[in-house]
Design an enzyme around this catalytic site. Structure first.
Site, short mmCIF file in Angstrom:
data_model
loop_
_atom_site.label_atom_id
_atom_site.label_comp_id
_atom_site.label_asym_id
_atom_site.label_seq_id
_atom_site.Cartn_x
_atom_site.Cartn_y
_atom_site.Cartn_z
N LYS A 173 45.45 49.04 42.34
CA LYS A 173 46.21 47.80 42.12
C LYS A 173 47.07 47.91 40.86
O LYS A 173 46.58 48.32 39.82
CB LYS A 173 45.25 46.62 41.96
CG LYS A 173 44.34 46.40 43.14
CD LYS A 173 43.30 45.33 42.86
CE LYS A 173 42.29 45.75 41.81
NZ LYS A 173 41.16 44.81 41.68
N THR A 204 45.96 34.30 35.89
CA THR A 204 45.61 35.39 36.81
C THR A 204 44.11 35.67 36.79
O THR A 204 43.68 36.77 37.12
CB THR A 204 46.38 36.67 36.43
OG1 THR A 204 46.15 36.93 35.04
CG2 THR A 204 47.86 36.56 36.69
N GLY A 206 40.73 36.07 38.16
CA GLY A 206 40.14 36.20 39.51
C GLY A 206 41.05 36.81 40.56
O GLY A 206 40.71 36.80 41.75
N THR A 207 42.17 37.36 40.15
CA THR A 207 43.09 37.94 41.15
C THR A 207 42.44 39.10 41.91
O THR A 207 42.58 39.21 43.13
CB THR A 207 44.39 38.45 40.49
OG1 THR A 207 44.03 39.30 39.39
CG2 THR A 207 45.25 37.32 40.00
N GLY A 208 41.75 39.97 41.17
CA GLY A 208 41.14 41.14 41.79
C GLY A 208 40.03 40.75 42.76
O GLY A 208 39.91 41.31 43.86
N CYS A 209 39.21 39.77 42.34
CA CYS A 209 38.11 39.30 43.21
C CYS A 209 38.70 38.70 44.48
O CYS A 209 38.22 38.95 45.60
CB CYS A 209 37.29 38.23 42.49
SG CYS A 209 36.68 38.76 40.89
N1 LIG Z 1 51.67 38.43 37.81
C1 LIG Z 1 51.45 38.87 39.06
N2 LIG Z 1 52.33 38.59 40.05
C2 LIG Z 1 52.12 39.02 41.31
N3 LIG Z 1 51.05 39.74 41.67
C3 LIG Z 1 50.13 40.05 40.73
C4 LIG Z 1 50.28 39.64 39.38
N4 LIG Z 1 49.21 40.10 38.67
C5 LIG Z 1 48.42 40.75 39.55
N5 LIG Z 1 48.99 40.75 40.79
C6 LIG Z 1 48.41 41.31 42.02
O1 LIG Z 1 47.10 40.75 42.13
C7 LIG Z 1 46.22 41.68 42.73
C8 LIG Z 1 45.06 41.95 41.79
O2 LIG Z 1 45.48 42.92 40.85
P1 LIG Z 1 44.98 43.04 39.37
O3 LIG Z 1 45.47 44.36 38.87
O4 LIG Z 1 45.38 41.82 38.61
O5 LIG Z 1 43.41 43.04 39.59
P2 LIG Z 1 42.27 42.94 38.54
O6 LIG Z 1 42.74 43.36 37.19
O7 LIG Z 1 41.13 43.67 39.16
O8 LIG Z 1 41.94 41.40 38.52
P3 LIG Z 1 40.68 40.67 37.79
O9 LIG Z 1 41.22 39.86 36.68
O10 LIG Z 1 40.09 39.80 38.84
O11 LIG Z 1 39.75 41.74 37.31
C9 LIG Z 1 47.07 42.91 43.04
O12 LIG Z 1 47.55 42.79 44.36
C10 LIG Z 1 48.21 42.80 42.02
O13 LIG Z 1 49.35 43.51 42.42
C1 LIG Z 2 31.63 37.46 37.38
C2 LIG Z 2 32.97 38.09 37.24
N1 LIG Z 2 33.33 39.06 38.11
C3 LIG Z 2 34.55 39.63 38.02
C4 LIG Z 2 35.43 39.25 37.03
C5 LIG Z 2 36.78 39.93 36.91
O1 LIG Z 2 37.79 39.08 37.18
C6 LIG Z 2 35.03 38.22 36.14
N2 LIG Z 2 35.84 37.78 35.15
N3 LIG Z 2 33.80 37.67 36.28
#
Ligand SMILES: Nc1ncnc2c1ncn2[C@@H]1O[C@H](COP(=O)(O)OP(=O)(O)OP(=O)(O)O)[C@@H](O)[C@H]1O
Ligand SMILES: Cc1ncc(CO)c(N)n1
Length: 267
Positions: A173, A204, A206-209
């Site tokens: 990602k 942003t 929780g985007t990854g979850c």
């Molecule tokens: N500002 C943004 N605009 C559009 N898409 C985004 C943005 N930030 C993240 N994404 C998208 O959101 C999804 C999650 O990516 P990200 O790299 O943020 O995950 P993460 O760091 O694991 O998130 P988390 O905060 O939950 O750990 C991907 O599809 C990424 O391309």
């Molecule tokens: C519990 C938990 N899982 C994943 C993330 C990453 O977004 C977070 N901030 N908290």
């Protein structure tokens, strides 16, 4: 209706972890179940404390789900340490669920570690080989591969290394790079990129979850991997575009807009 399970940490502020996963499952018309591995006292700004659930209770929760209910899809998120990883890994080897989406959560948005760094080798040895699809962000992909990632080309190189560690598919990602939000899917042969414009927001959390749960739900609902990723990317983009400006830090993704769109909410 398909039954989806998340094995992850609890975010009491509702934006990430188990809470984001269950909201995402519901918005995909699936029945959500959860195995809580750690209770994280966190909010949009900071992590206050982390309490790991004893391994036996994690194992019991997994047994409680699998002995009673057919699991059609599974997403694994925060596993704080080697014990948790070994427990989950053993149960996965026993129950052999298909289509495991593994989000190798390491650090919260505010910078606090959600995984003990010493557990990295256990993550590689125990968890990566059990993943159908691995969804690291850039820092996670860097930690696992040991390489630096600055460009989409680097993301592709990392995806090859990550796939050699066991997962059938890898989705790196690009949320942490600049420019468009580009994610790279690698299946051992071809790369596919999923690109959206970067939304200028700090909300942003929780985007990854959200993305990994949406992929798991789409797979369980019958989508092929590229379609599951593409639809999940659209889901998370909508959830970021309408992210909620609540809290003092990174506000959470908004699942309700997706529900309105799908007609799941009548007003
Ligand atoms: N500002 C943004 N605009 C559009 N898409 C985004 C943005 N930030 C993240 N994404 C998208 O959101 C999804 C999650 O990516 P990200 O790299 O943020 O995950 P993460 O760091 O694991 O998130 P988390 O905060 O939950 O750990 C991907 O599809 C990424 O391309
Ligand atoms: C519990 C938990 N899982 C994943 C993330 C990453 O977004 C977070 N901030 N908290």
């Amino acid at each position: 209706m398909k039954n989806l399970l998340t094995i992850a940490g609890s975010d009491c502020s509702g934006g990430a972890g188990i809470q984001a996963d269950l909201k995402t499952f519901a918005a995909h018309g699936t029945f959500g179940m959860s195995v809580i591995v750690s209770v994280v006292a966190e909010n949009t700004s900071r992590v206050i404390s982390i309490h790991d659930i004893p391994s036996q209770i994690v194992a019991d929760q997994i047994d409680a789900v699998f002995e009673d209910i057919a699991v059609d899809g599974i997403k694994i998120g925060m596993l704080s340490g080697a014990d948790q990883m070994r427990t989950v890994s053993e149960k996965l080897r026993f129950y052999r669920p298909s289509g495991v989406v593994l989000d190798p959560v390491m650090v919260a948005k505010g910078g606090r570690a959600l995984m003990h760094p010493e557990a990295l080798e256990t993550l590689k040895a125990e968890m990566l080989p059990q993943a159908f699809l691995l969804t690291p962000n850039i820092p996670e992909a860097e930690a696992i591969t040991g390489m630096e990632i600055h460009t989409v080309k680097d993301m592709e190189k990392a995806a090859v290394i990550l796939r050699s560690m066991g997962p059938r598919y890898v989705l790196v990602k690009g949320g942490h790079l600049t420019g468009d939000a580009v994610d790279i899917l690698y299946d051992g042969k071809d790369y596919r990129s999923f690109t959206t414009e970067r939304i200028p927001t700090k909300n942003t959390h929780g985007t990854g979850c959200t993305l990994s749960s949406a992929i798991a739900a789409n797979l369980a609902n019958g989508a092929e991997v590229p379609e599951a990723v593409s639809a999940a990317k659209e889901y998370v983009t909508t959830a970021i575009r309408h992210a909620l400006p609540i809290g003092k830090g990174h506000g959470p993704t908004n699942h309700f807009y997706n529900l309105y769109k799908s007609g799941g909410i009548l007003q």
